[in-house]
Design a protein around this motif. Structure first.
Motif, PDB file in Angstrom:
ATOM      1  N   SER A  35       0.823  -1.223   0.000  1.00 34.12           N
ATOM      2  CA  SER A  35       0.000   0.000   0.000  1.00 34.12           C
ATOM      3  C   SER A  35       0.849   1.262   0.000  1.00 34.12           C
ATOM      4  CB  SER A  35      -0.950  -0.004   1.197  1.00 34.12           C
ATOM      5  OG  SER A  35      -0.194  -0.052   2.394  1.00 34.12           O
ATOM      6  N   GLY A  36       2.082   1.164   0.456  1.00 32.43           N
ATOM      7  CA  GLY A  36       2.967   2.331   0.430  1.00 32.43           C
ATOM      8  C   GLY A  36       3.945   2.272  -0.721  1.00 32.43           C
ATOM      9  N   GLY A  37       3.629   1.482  -1.703  1.00 32.50           N
ATOM     10  CA  GLY A  37       4.522   1.317  -2.851  1.00 32.50           C
ATOM     11  C   GLY A  37       4.347   2.425  -3.882  1.00 32.50           C
ATOM     12  N   PRO A  38       5.389   2.697  -4.640  1.00 40.78           N
ATOM     13  CA  PRO A  38       5.339   3.783  -5.626  1.00 40.78           C
ATOM     14  C   PRO A  38       4.598   3.359  -6.890  1.00 40.78           C
ATOM     15  CG  PRO A  38       7.474   2.718  -5.692  1.00 40.78           C
ATOM     16  CD  PRO A  38       6.696   2.017  -4.635  1.00 40.78           C
ATOM     17  N   VAL A  39       3.296   3.303  -6.778  1.00 41.14           N
ATOM     18  CA  VAL A  39       2.481   2.745  -7.868  1.00 41.14           C
ATOM     19  C   VAL A  39       2.573   3.602  -9.135  1.00 41.14           C
ATOM     20  CG1 VAL A  39       0.335   3.904  -7.212  1.00 41.14           C
ATOM     21  CG2 VAL A  39       0.245   1.717  -8.399  1.00 41.14           C
ATOM     22  N   GLU A  40       2.818   4.891  -8.968  1.00 38.68           N
ATOM     23  CA  GLU A  40       2.874   5.777 -10.141  1.00 38.68           C
ATOM     24  C   GLU A  40       3.909   5.261 -11.144  1.00 38.68           C
ATOM     25  OE1 GLU A  40       3.142   6.765  -6.975  1.00 38.68           O
ATOM     26  OE2 GLU A  40       1.514   8.186  -6.578  1.00 38.68           O
ATOM     27  N   LEU A  41       5.029   4.818 -10.614  1.00 44.06           N
ATOM     28  CA  LEU A  41       6.102   4.337 -11.480  1.00 44.06           C
ATOM     29  C   LEU A  41       5.689   3.029 -12.170  1.00 44.06           C
ATOM     30  CD1 LEU A  41       8.946   5.007 -12.413  1.00 44.06           C
ATOM     31  CD2 LEU A  41       9.846   3.871 -10.382  1.00 44.06           C
ATOM     32  N   ASN A  99       7.897   0.900   3.916  1.00 44.48           N
ATOM     33  CA  ASN A  99       7.586   2.115   4.673  1.00 44.48           C
ATOM     34  C   ASN A  99       6.347   1.951   5.529  1.00 44.48           C
ATOM     35  OD1 ASN A  99       5.955   1.885   2.486  1.00 44.48           O
ATOM     36  ND2 ASN A  99       6.189   3.987   1.762  1.00 44.48           N
ATOM     37  N   ILE A 100       5.770   0.741   5.538  1.00 44.56           N
ATOM     38  CA  ILE A 100       4.601   0.521   6.393  1.00 44.56           C
ATOM     39  C   ILE A 100       4.904  -0.495   7.489  1.00 44.56           C
ATOM     40  CG2 ILE A 100       2.768   1.254   4.826  1.00 44.56           C
ATOM     41  CD1 ILE A 100       2.583  -1.675   3.908  1.00 44.56           C
ATOM     42  N   CYS A 101       5.836  -1.394   7.249  1.00 44.17           N
ATOM     43  CA  CYS A 101       6.232  -2.373   8.265  1.00 44.17           C
ATOM     44  C   CYS A 101       7.323  -3.264   7.684  1.00 44.17           C
ATOM     45  CB  CYS A 101       5.047  -3.240   8.699  1.00 44.17           C
ATOM     46  SG  CYS A 101       4.344  -4.206   7.354  1.00 44.17           S
ATOM     47  N   LYS A 102       7.863  -4.127   8.541  1.00 43.44           N
ATOM     48  CA  LYS A 102       8.862  -5.079   8.054  1.00 43.44           C
ATOM     49  C   LYS A 102       8.205  -6.381   7.608  1.00 43.44           C
ATOM     50  CE  LYS A 102      12.200  -2.866  10.895  1.00 43.44           C
ATOM     51  NZ  LYS A 102      12.107  -1.775   9.922  1.00 43.44           N
ATOM     52  N   THR A 103       6.965  -6.558   8.053  1.00 39.27           N
ATOM     53  CA  THR A 103       6.206  -7.749   7.663  1.00 39.27           C
ATOM     54  C   THR A 103       6.157  -7.900   6.144  1.00 39.27           C
ATOM     55  OG1 THR A 103       4.829  -7.909   9.609  1.00 39.27           O
ATOM     56  CG2 THR A 103       3.811  -8.577   7.563  1.00 39.27           C
TER      57      THR A 103
END
Lengths: 399, 363
Positions: free
Chosen positions: A37-43, A115-119
């Motif tokens: 969910s915190g991934g750079p989806v735009e790219l 950037n949201i967790c290490k899980t």
């Protein structure tokens, strides 16, 4: 009975179309990227891939109360019931193709931002091995205090690596103009989402944050697309109208609350109804405010701007920063108290809440309550116990 | 009392200050404590203790591991006399969030955090890690009130290398055969040594190794896998059942002791390079190698024909790795057993029964 938000119908339709398209992407020779969910989806979108968010799917499974069933499948494979329920649901759906949309389409590539967790790192490593597909890892150092320049450079460099990997996976060259267009759409959608959340400052609030947990789905899954901009424009228009007409999300609003953490998806109705009985509305949350943009990604180096924004989420920040953010939200939304969900599945969000609650009360004078549960595994939730705690808290607020 | 018994005393009272050095509690794992040593600090790596989390329970939810909770219990109880704490925040989400919590609870104390890269395969990882090491050197310098010189860092690297070498030699005696001291005591001694990493404990580890008599081992050869093997009664149970503990893939064991840093050249670079060349670990990430095959090869290296996972309850990194490691071990026909416990586990009887049944099965 509160008046329903009409845009909700559009939301349902939009998410249905999204998942149907995603399910058929393979048949149309499209490539599928699973992304955090915190991934750079735009790219990713700039390469024409269809992004799929297993976390969003986990939330959907949780909301339909199928979490326990799918988690149990993962547990049968040896995964501990103490691990993140989104992860266990993902393993369960991959094994069985069960769930409200009969499982997710298989990925061609995985994109993981921690950037949201290490899980999510372990989760995506495991799934990359399962599907034997490339894993693009974007390591976001934890920002204890302010965002640090070396971290921005490091993340930006990894985003450039990501572009190179996606060129190989998709056979498509990065088109800077296309990326710019996507970043613009993403920026516009985020700004509209922020405007929608701003309307909740009104008294009474035209929408509960519990509703916004659902309305955030497009900003998580479809930012960077025109339909998302259109959707949030419609939502903002409706919320402004409701505000002008004094339409309340909770009739007779008396108490305004902040919510911290990912919700217990299977119990949002319980939460809404229990609160509404006491005229309490959730008007802001750290979770829905996580998709914001402090740096305009269409100005300057887009990789550095993306890096900056993706280092910034609440959950990638240390205790002191979180406390400042919580205090800021309490003041901005004129909250009378706060509700924290101590989520077994999410140590990254939950560890520190006891002290945050105490410190927040000291700083603001507002009292809060902590409910222990889980994000998507309904087996870890005791409605009776939660009701007792919540009722006691609300009665105290009622005075 | 033999000299090395001082190690057991350290293990029993990890919080006690014994000199004027600045005393830093280091949370596991992969914190480059050479930097603290270079600043003249006492480095005490705390792997959790068997103390009731009476005070810590007010700060941590029920689903946080006892390693983190018991370390905070020592801090909160006032028994500890530390000047600060250090957090390698890549280890897990719990240790990550503990750094800020520590600063909040102990505002007057020094809090150091270190961000190990989690994408070491990236070409940019080395640059970032080098910058992070330099940031930490500057922060520790600010804490001790003077700049840390390269020569001090090099000396500290030598000290840490010598410590790790002594620890490795001690652990290698287990591979050689049955030691005159039970394995539980060997791991306890290592835990004690880690509460004061430096020349004195290096000597004590050496003395302990020299004093050990190693005889032939019989029965199944067991390797331990996890962050820590504690509570150590499981080791006693393994040996009592006629098996031999031949080695480990433990955080509080071989894993963190197995790689040294270069003693010459730029010390910041040497520390960064060490961190980029660590062995497989549940809290490190690399796409190049999955941990399952690594654990199988490590079992072969120590000549183990069985593996016992000693997993701490709520330890996410190890819990994520378990099913794949188990599959790899099953494929390699290495029998294995999972024990999930916490540091205050009182169920010795049940554990002994499970261990005995497992070892009987593999004969």
């Amino acid at each position: 009975m509160s008046i329903k938000i009409k845009t909700t119908d559009k939301l349902k339709e939009m998410m249905m179309v999204y998942y149907l398209t995603a399910k058929n992407a393979r048949h149309n020779n499209g490539k599928i990227a699973w992304i955090t969910s915190g991934g750079p989806v735009e790219l990713a979108l700039a390469f024409g891939v269809t992004p799929i968010y297993p976390e969003n799917h986990g939330a959907m499974v949780g909301a339909t109360k199928m979490g326990g069933q799918l988690c149990a499948v993962a547990e049968g494979l040896g995964y501990s019931p103490d691990l993140c329920s989104y992860f266990r649901i993902d393993v369960g759906q991959a094994e069985t193709h069960l769930g409200p949309i009969a499982g997710l389409p298989e990925p061609d590539v995985l994109i993981c931002a921690n950037n949201i967790c290490k899980t999510v790192i372990k989760w995506y490593e495991i799934q990359a091995r399962r599907y034997n597909v490339p894993l693009i890892m974007i390591d976001h150092p934890f920002m204890e205090h302010e965002i640090e320049e070396p971290a921005v450079k490091y993340v930006a460099a990894q985003l450039r690596d990501m572009a190179a990997t996606l060129e190989t996976v998709t056979g498509v060259k990065l088109d800077q103009d296309k990326l710019y267009q996507i970043l613009m759409l993403s920026r516009d959608a985020i700004k509209l989402w922020e405007r929608a959340l701003e309307t909740l400052r009104s008294k009474p609030t035209p929408m509960s944050s519990i509703d916004s947990f659902f309305h955030m789905a497009p900003i998580v899954t479809l930012r960077g697309e025109q339909r998302t901009v259109d959707y949030y424009q419609a939502l903002v228009t409706e919320l402004e109208e409701r505000k002008a007409q004094g339409i309340a999300a909770v009739e007779g609003e008396r108490h305004r609350l902040l919510f911290d953490n990912i919700p217990m998806w299977y119990a949002t109705k319980f939460l809404y109804q229990t609160l509404a009985k006491h005229g309490a509305a959730v008007v802001t949350s750290t979770y829905t405010a996580s998709w914001s943009m402090e740096r305009d990604m269409t100005e300057g180096d887009p990789f550095e701007a993306m890096a900056w924004n993706y280092l910034a989420p609440y959950i990638n920040r240390g205790f002191a920063k979180r406390l400042d953010i919580l205090e800021g939200l309490i003041h901005k939304f004129e909250c009378d108290g706060f509700l924290m969900h101590s989520a077994r599945s999410c140590k990254a969000y939950s560890l520190g809440q006891y002290d945050l609650a105490e410190a927040l009360t000291k700083r603001t004078g507002k009292q809060g309550v902590i409910l222990e549960g889980d994000i998507a595994d309904e087996r870890a939730w005791s409605e009776g116990q939660a009701a007792n705690r919540l009722e006691a808290y609300l009665e105290a607020l009622d005075g | 009392m033999a000299e090395f018994e001082k190690l057991f005393a350290l293990a029993n009272a990890p919080y006690q200050r014994n000199d004027k050095r600045k005393f830093i509690a280091v949370f596991p794992m992969w914190f480059p404590y050479e930097i603290l040593l270079a600043g003249g600090c006492r480095v005490a790596e705390w792997w959790g203790y068997d103390v009731p989390p009476t005070l810590a329970d007010a700060h941590f939810p029920t689903y946080i591991c006892t390693l983190v909770k018991s370390n905070f219990e020592l801090l909160l109880s006032g028994r500890s006399e530390v000047d600060g704490a250090a957090f390698p925040i890549a280890t897990c989400d719990s240790i990550q969030n503990s750094a800020g919590l520590f600063s909040h609870l102990f505002p007057g104390k020094f809090a150091a955090y270190f961000r190990m890269v989690q994408n070491p395969d990236s070409a940019s990882a080395a640059d970032y890690l080098r910058a992070e090491v330099k940031r930490l050197i500057a922060e520790v310098g600010a804490f001790i009130g003077r700049k840390i010189a390269d020569a001090e860092l090099r000396a500290a690297i030598k000290t840490a290398n010598a410590f790790r070498q002594a620890a490795r030699e001690l652990l290698l005696t287990l591979k050689s055969g049955r030691t005159s001291l039970p394995a539980a005591q060997i791991y306890r001694a290592l835990r004690g040594a880690l509460t004061d990493v430096g020349p004195s404990t290096t000597k004590l580890l050496g003395d302990l190794t020299a004093s050990l008599k190693v005889g032939p081992a019989s029965g199944p050869r067991v390797m331990l896998v996890g962050m820590t093997a504690e509570p150590l009664d499981v080791l006693t149970a393994i040996e009592a059942a006629g098996a031999h503990i031949a080695g480990d893939d433990l955080g509080l064991g071989w894993r963190t002791m197995s790689v040294d840093a270069a003693e010459s050249g730029d010390p910041a670079e040497a520390l960064a390079q060490r961190l980029l060349h660590l062995p497989q670990c549940s809290s490190l990430h690399s796409q190049k190698q999955a941990r399952g095959p690594y654990v199988v090869s490590r079992a072969k290296e120590v000549g183990a024909n069985a593996v016992i996972f000693t997993r701490l309850k709520f330890c996410d990194p190890e819990a994520f790795d378990y099913p794949e490691i188990k599959c790899a071990l099953d494929d390699a026909k290495i029998p294995n057993l999972l024990l999930e416990r916490d540091l205050r586990d009182q169920a010795e009887g049940a554990v002994t029964t499970r261990v005995e049944a497992f070892l009987e099965q593999i004969g």
